[in-house]
Scaffold this active site. Sequence first.
Site, PDB file in Angstrom:
ATOM      1  N   LYS A  70       0.707  -1.119   0.037  1.00  0.00           N
ATOM      2  CA  LYS A  70       0.270  -0.314  -0.080  1.00  0.00           C
ATOM      3  C   LYS A  70       0.907   1.696   0.014  1.00  0.00           C
ATOM      4  O   LYS A  70       1.920   0.748   0.864  1.00  0.00           O
ATOM      5  CB  LYS A  70      -0.677  -0.259   1.238  1.00  0.00           C
ATOM      6  CG  LYS A  70      -1.978   0.792   1.748  1.00  0.00           C
ATOM      7  CD  LYS A  70      -2.825   1.027  -0.175  1.00  0.00           C
ATOM      8  CE  LYS A  70      -4.228   1.963   0.543  1.00  0.00           C
ATOM      9  NZ  LYS A  70      -3.973   2.348  -0.708  1.00  0.00           N
ATOM     10  N   LYS A  94       5.280   2.702   8.459  1.00  0.00           N
ATOM     11  CA  LYS A  94       3.876   2.996   9.442  1.00  0.00           C
ATOM     12  C   LYS A  94       2.658   2.490   9.214  1.00  0.00           C
ATOM     13  O   LYS A  94       1.889   2.356  10.567  1.00  0.00           O
ATOM     14  CB  LYS A  94       3.623   4.185   7.700  1.00  0.00           C
ATOM     15  CG  LYS A  94       2.615   5.221   8.300  1.00  0.00           C
ATOM     16  CD  LYS A  94       1.954   6.456   6.913  1.00  0.00           C
ATOM     17  CE  LYS A  94       3.155   6.097   6.322  1.00  0.00           C
ATOM     18  NZ  LYS A  94       3.164   7.750   5.424  1.00  0.00           N
ATOM     19  N   LYS A 106       5.133   2.705  -2.687  1.00  0.00           N
ATOM     20  CA  LYS A 106       4.878   3.522  -3.459  1.00  0.00           C
ATOM     21  C   LYS A 106       5.704   4.064  -4.812  1.00  0.00           C
ATOM     22  O   LYS A 106       6.123   3.108  -5.297  1.00  0.00           O
ATOM     23  CB  LYS A 106       5.877   4.971  -2.923  1.00  0.00           C
ATOM     24  CG  LYS A 106       5.483   6.383  -2.257  1.00  0.00           C
ATOM     25  CD  LYS A 106       4.762   6.735  -1.840  1.00  0.00           C
ATOM     26  CE  LYS A 106       4.462   7.855  -0.768  1.00  0.00           C
ATOM     27  NZ  LYS A 106       3.664   7.672   0.046  1.00  0.00           N
ATOM     28  N   SER A 362      -7.129   4.781   4.146  1.00  0.00           N
ATOM     29  CA  SER A 362      -7.431   4.356   3.230  1.00  0.00           C
ATOM     30  C   SER A 362      -7.536   3.026   3.622  1.00  0.00           C
ATOM     31  O   SER A 362      -8.647   2.130   2.246  1.00  0.00           O
ATOM     32  CB  SER A 362      -6.105   4.453   2.750  1.00  0.00           C
ATOM     33  OG  SER A 362      -6.301   5.137   1.493  1.00  0.00           O
TER      34      SER A 362
HETATM   35  N1  GLU Z   1       0.163   9.069   0.101  1.00  0.00           N
HETATM   36  C1  GLU Z   1      -0.124   8.324   1.335  1.00  0.00           C
HETATM   37  C2  GLU Z   1       1.177   8.391   2.604  1.00  0.00           C
HETATM   38  O1  GLU Z   1       1.895   8.373   1.781  1.00  0.00           O
HETATM   39  C3  GLU Z   1      -1.323   8.501   1.723  1.00  0.00           C
HETATM   40  C4  GLU Z   1      -1.148   6.074   1.215  1.00  0.00           C
HETATM   41  C5  GLU Z   1      -2.423   5.800   0.699  1.00  0.00           C
HETATM   42  O2  GLU Z   1      -3.549   5.966   1.871  1.00  0.00           O
HETATM   43  O3  GLU Z   1      -2.270   4.362   0.985  1.00  0.00           O
HETATM   44  O4  GLU Z   1       0.528   7.770   3.584  1.00  0.00           O
END
Ligand code: GLU
Length: 471
Positions: A70, A94, A106, A362
């Site tokens: 994710k 995270k 990413k 999310s």
């Molecule tokens: N881009 C956001 C982050 O860096 C959200 C990532 C997501 O929701 O998968 O955490």
Amino acid sequence: MSETLSFFDQVNRNFDKAAAYTKHPRGLLEQIRTCNSVYHMAFPIEKDDGSIEVIHAWRAEHSQHKLPTKGGIRYDHRVNEDEVMALSALMTYKCAMVEVPFGGAKGGIRIDRRDYSEGELERITRRYTYELFRKGFIGPAIDVPAPDYGTSAKEMSWIADTYLALAQHDVNALGCVTGKPVSGGGVRGRTEATGRGVFFGIREACADAADMRALGLAPGIEGKRVVVQGLGNVGYYAARFFSEAGAVLVGLAEREGSIADPNGLDLEAVVAHRRATGSILGFPGALDLPDRTSALELECDILVPAALENQITEENAPRLRTKIVAEAANGPVTAGASEELYRRGVMIVPDMFLNAGGVTVSYFEWLKNLSHIRFGRMEKRFEERTNRRLLDVVQKLTGHSMTEEEIHDFARGASEEDLVNSGLEETMVTSYQKIREMRRRHGDVPDLRTAAFIVAIDMIAVTYGDLGIFP
Ligand code: GLU
């Protein structure tokens, strides 16, 4: 010295510092920190004038210890492989930190979105999705993108639509991407989620009287002087929630420059001014500062870098005059700058915890897509009826009669938005407590980032253990 390290090396330096506090085997730690797969693609798109341009894009899947992987997709002219790998690693830690059951990933497309028409952006996004699909880099059980710097719900709906066209037999296809518009399978509260999570996280940090005393601050958010860098989705909502809680927004930084007002800026008025003039500069009553990062150096209690990585470096860290740095962006403080700030007693609330609100919601969106039902649909009215019956009894027993408005307020069943926000609050509050406890358990762990990393590493190690790979 550290400033010569690449972004991914900096993440690994933080990882290594934390890993030294754990007893996990070296091979396991090496597996955890390695970026498992990176896909670099180049594809042509047709511009509106008929010319062809070759676009470079990436998707990194850092860890598959939990599936799907994710993480967001950013559109920025600075996107590169190292950055995407570093950010995918941060996603792994995270998600583990806040117990969201995903591996980290990413993506990025190397474009400045202002150079492209809407039609061109749509073609780029759809082609990117197609390339991911061809190589097995997207799917509700594989890898699930989301918005990041330079992308929003609109790009996510193009991704979903392209994926749906390709995977027609997948009943869960909508779960291939999150951050979608609510009308297109999204969940209420996702847009504000990262900013709201930043607020919940800092509110929890500021509630600890002992920690605040050490910083020379009173507990609570009210009256705290806040500076925010970046008025994008994260920065705007963070600033809004801080202002609503009674904090004073004393400075703002954006790409065109920065402004200050010790008496507090009216966020909505600044946003309206920017919309009208194209700039935050020249906002009536505020002071224009020399350049776009000057606001970072204003005297304040909470500095919120909510833009990009590497904003606070060894160069400007000595000039910072804040007590708390709230890492709303990913990697805004370099490893070297962090050391400098710790030496001066500044508290850094780390990105891998603080901006996890986005991926947390999310997760809720993905669950909604897989369950094919809106949160609250089954229980909302049942709850309301039960509450009303309870209130009837209370009114009879006390002889006090409530107005219909009061009854409505007390008895209301939880809506999707209520549930999402409550789940987010629970996640941010309990995660912060875990970090704080870990820091205290290792009396010698000097900082919250290291403590957060230890929590994350332990979580991932347990998963590998459960998988029987590193028993
Ligand atoms: N881009 C956001 C982050 O860096 C959200 C990532 C997501 O929701 O998968 O955490």
